[in-house]
Design a protein around this motif. Structure first.
Motif, PDB file in Angstrom:
ATOM      1  N   SER A  71      32.448  24.970  49.880  1.00 48.12           N
ATOM      2  CA  SER A  71      31.465  25.745  50.620  1.00 48.12           C
ATOM      3  C   SER A  71      32.168  26.829  51.437  1.00 48.12           C
ATOM      4  O   SER A  71      33.107  26.563  52.171  1.00 48.12           O
ATOM      5  N   GLY A  72      31.720  28.058  51.284  1.00 47.39           N
ATOM      6  CA  GLY A  72      32.330  29.176  51.989  1.00 47.39           C
ATOM      7  C   GLY A  72      33.575  29.711  51.317  1.00 47.39           C
ATOM      8  O   GLY A  72      34.260  30.585  51.868  1.00 47.39           O
ATOM      9  N   GLY A  73      33.886  29.217  50.123  1.00 41.79           N
ATOM     10  CA  GLY A  73      35.087  29.635  49.416  1.00 41.79           C
ATOM     11  C   GLY A  73      34.914  30.943  48.672  1.00 41.79           C
ATOM     12  O   GLY A  73      33.886  31.622  48.756  1.00 41.79           O
ATOM     13  N   PHE A  74      35.928  31.251  47.897  1.00 42.73           N
ATOM     14  CA  PHE A  74      35.997  32.495  47.130  1.00 42.73           C
ATOM     15  C   PHE A  74      34.872  32.552  46.091  1.00 42.73           C
ATOM     16  O   PHE A  74      34.325  33.622  45.809  1.00 42.73           O
ATOM     17  N   LEU A  75      34.550  31.411  45.513  1.00 43.48           N
ATOM     18  CA  LEU A  75      33.463  31.308  44.537  1.00 43.48           C
ATOM     19  C   LEU A  75      32.400  30.356  45.067  1.00 43.48           C
ATOM     20  O   LEU A  75      32.710  29.363  45.719  1.00 43.48           O
ATOM     21  N   GLN A  76      31.144  30.667  44.798  1.00 44.03           N
ATOM     22  CA  GLN A  76      30.030  29.844  45.240  1.00 44.03           C
ATOM     23  C   GLN A  76      29.288  29.284  44.029  1.00 44.03           C
ATOM     24  O   GLN A  76      29.300  29.881  42.947  1.00 44.03           O
ATOM     25  N   ASP A  77      28.632  28.123  44.215  1.00 46.76           N
ATOM     26  CA  ASP A  77      27.839  27.572  43.119  1.00 46.76           C
ATOM     27  C   ASP A  77      26.806  28.595  42.666  1.00 46.76           C
ATOM     28  O   ASP A  77      26.119  29.209  43.478  1.00 46.76           O
ATOM     29  N   GLY A  78      26.719  28.770  41.359  1.00 44.14           N
ATOM     30  CA  GLY A  78      25.817  29.754  40.799  1.00 44.14           C
ATOM     31  C   GLY A  78      26.594  30.928  40.208  1.00 44.14           C
ATOM     32  O   GLY A  78      27.782  30.816  39.871  1.00 44.14           O
ATOM     33  N   ALA A  79      25.933  32.077  40.097  1.00 49.32           N
ATOM     34  CA  ALA A  79      26.549  33.254  39.489  1.00 49.32           C
ATOM     35  C   ALA A  79      27.454  33.961  40.498  1.00 49.32           C
ATOM     36  O   ALA A  79      27.096  34.136  41.665  1.00 49.32           O
ATOM     37  N   ASN A  80      28.632  34.333  40.050  1.00 52.91           N
ATOM     38  CA  ASN A  80      29.599  35.090  40.862  1.00 52.91           C
ATOM     39  C   ASN A  80      30.028  36.323  40.081  1.00 52.91           C
ATOM     40  O   ASN A  80      30.403  36.219  38.907  1.00 52.91           O
ATOM     41  N   THR A  81      29.956  37.481  40.718  1.00 54.32           N
ATOM     42  CA  THR A  81      30.353  38.723  40.073  1.00 54.32           C
ATOM     43  C   THR A  81      31.762  39.096  40.523  1.00 54.32           C
ATOM     44  O   THR A  81      32.015  39.267  41.721  1.00 54.32           O
ATOM     45  N   LEU A  82      32.682  39.190  39.575  1.00 54.12           N
ATOM     46  CA  LEU A  82      34.075  39.538  39.862  1.00 54.12           C
ATOM     47  C   LEU A  82      34.325  41.000  39.530  1.00 54.12           C
ATOM     48  O   LEU A  82      33.853  41.514  38.512  1.00 54.12           O
ATOM     49  N   THR A  83      35.078  41.665  40.394  1.00 49.69           N
ATOM     50  CA  THR A  83      35.605  42.996  40.095  1.00 49.69           C
ATOM     51  C   THR A  83      37.077  43.011  40.492  1.00 49.69           C
ATOM     52  O   THR A  83      37.521  42.187  41.303  1.00 49.69           O
ATOM     53  N   ALA A  84      37.843  43.917  39.911  1.00 53.18           N
ATOM     54  CA  ALA A  84      39.273  43.995  40.227  1.00 53.18           C
ATOM     55  C   ALA A  84      39.684  45.455  40.376  1.00 53.18           C
ATOM     56  O   ALA A  84      39.150  46.350  39.710  1.00 53.18           O
ATOM     57  N   THR A  85      40.595  45.679  41.295  1.00 51.62           N
ATOM     58  CA  THR A  85      41.226  46.987  41.441  1.00 51.62           C
ATOM     59  C   THR A  85      42.735  46.794  41.356  1.00 51.62           C
ATOM     60  O   THR A  85      43.243  45.698  41.613  1.00 51.62           O
ATOM     61  N   ALA A  86      43.434  47.829  40.988  1.00 50.74           N
ATOM     62  CA  ALA A  86      44.893  47.781  40.898  1.00 50.74           C
ATOM     63  C   ALA A  86      45.484  48.795  41.877  1.00 50.74           C
ATOM     64  O   ALA A  86      44.984  49.921  42.014  1.00 50.74           O
ATOM     65  N   THR A  87      46.547  48.387  42.556  1.00 48.53           N
ATOM     66  CA  THR A  87      47.266  49.277  43.476  1.00 48.53           C
ATOM     67  C   THR A  87      48.693  49.400  42.977  1.00 48.53           C
ATOM     68  O   THR A  87      49.403  48.395  42.832  1.00 48.53           O
ATOM     69  N   ASP A  88      49.139  50.650  42.701  1.00 46.02           N
ATOM     70  CA  ASP A  88      50.491  50.807  42.167  1.00 46.02           C
ATOM     71  C   ASP A  88      51.531  50.813  43.288  1.00 46.02           C
ATOM     72  O   ASP A  88      51.183  50.686  44.473  1.00 46.02           O
ATOM     73  N   ALA A  89      52.772  50.953  42.899  1.00 51.57           N
ATOM     74  CA  ALA A  89      53.873  50.884  43.861  1.00 51.57           C
ATOM     75  C   ALA A  89      53.797  51.977  44.915  1.00 51.57           C
ATOM     76  O   ALA A  89      54.339  51.844  46.027  1.00 51.57           O
ATOM     77  N   ALA A  90      53.132  53.077  44.604  1.00 50.85           N
ATOM     78  CA  ALA A  90      53.009  54.180  45.560  1.00 50.85           C
ATOM     79  C   ALA A  90      51.790  54.023  46.464  1.00 50.85           C
ATOM     80  O   ALA A  90      51.542  54.871  47.327  1.00 50.85           O
TER      81      ALA A  90
END
Length: 212
Positions: free
Chosen positions: A28-47
């Protein structure tokens, strides 16, 4: 990232990244919750340059085991519709989730099968459980019934009124006899029939009334 937070990892030399979920992520209160979870990702380069967000990726978190199902005989052929005595052992299982898998066992701990076990004459106990589409296994329901396909022996009729002759003073006589304990006994004549139930010792009786 999800609506509940984010986690950061570093891509390896081949450009692949991975993140292993830990128990706190799905509580409860974690990164993922029971039910549908929508994930997105971004990338940060060395600069420090940040990419646009990835396409949304939806996953389902389901950690809740389904409830124990309800089990009854589809056709209880005994003297009542709920005595669990039957010559037809087809089971009716309700209270299941859509998409769940129903399994049966004769010991409740192993040998689970999606096919109901073959009944044997006499007392039978079967355990029934469901596994939901996410793979969560629910508690089992034990169900005991009596399988009886053997016809009872023919009942007997005792001598009536001591001589099988009912005179005017004996019109309230009682018909008696024996039969299988608990069996329904139908006493018939050319003019009709009367029905009684044999008691636990296998004796039946029917007291004549004036209308008889």
């Amino acid at each position: 990232s999800t609506a509940s937070g984010s986690r950061t990892v570093t891509a390896d030399g081949t450009g692949h990244w991975r993140y292993a979920l830990v128990p706190a992520d799905t509580e409860s209160g974690g990164f993922l919750q029971d039910g549908a979870n929508t994930l997105t990702a971004t990338a940060t380069d060395a600069a420090g340059n940040v990419s646009a967000a990835s396409q949304a990726h939806t996953i389902i978190l389901d950690t809740v085991a389904p409830s124990a199902p309800t089990v009854v005989l589809s056709n209880d052929t005994g003297s009542s519709s709920s005595d669990k005595i039957t010559s037809n052992t087809t089971l009716s299982v309700t209270g299941t989730e859509i998409g769940s898998t129903i399994e049966y066992s004769t010991n409740g701990s192993s040998d689970w099968s999606t096919s109901a076990p073959t009944s044997t004459e006499g007392s039978n106990t079967v355990y029934v459980r469901q596994t939901d589409s996410a793979g969560n296994v629910g508690a089992s329901t034990p169900f005991t019934y009596r399988y009886d396909t053997t016809a009872p022996v023919a009942p007997t009729i005792d001598t009536v009124a001591s001589d099988d002759i009912i005179n005017a003073q004996e019109t309230g006589a009682t018909l008696t006899g024996t039969a299988e304990a608990g069996a329904t006994v139908t006493v018939s004549t050319a003019s009709g029939s009367r029905t009684v139930t044999a008691d636990g010792t296998g004796h039946w009786r029917y007291a004549l009334v004036p209308a008889d």
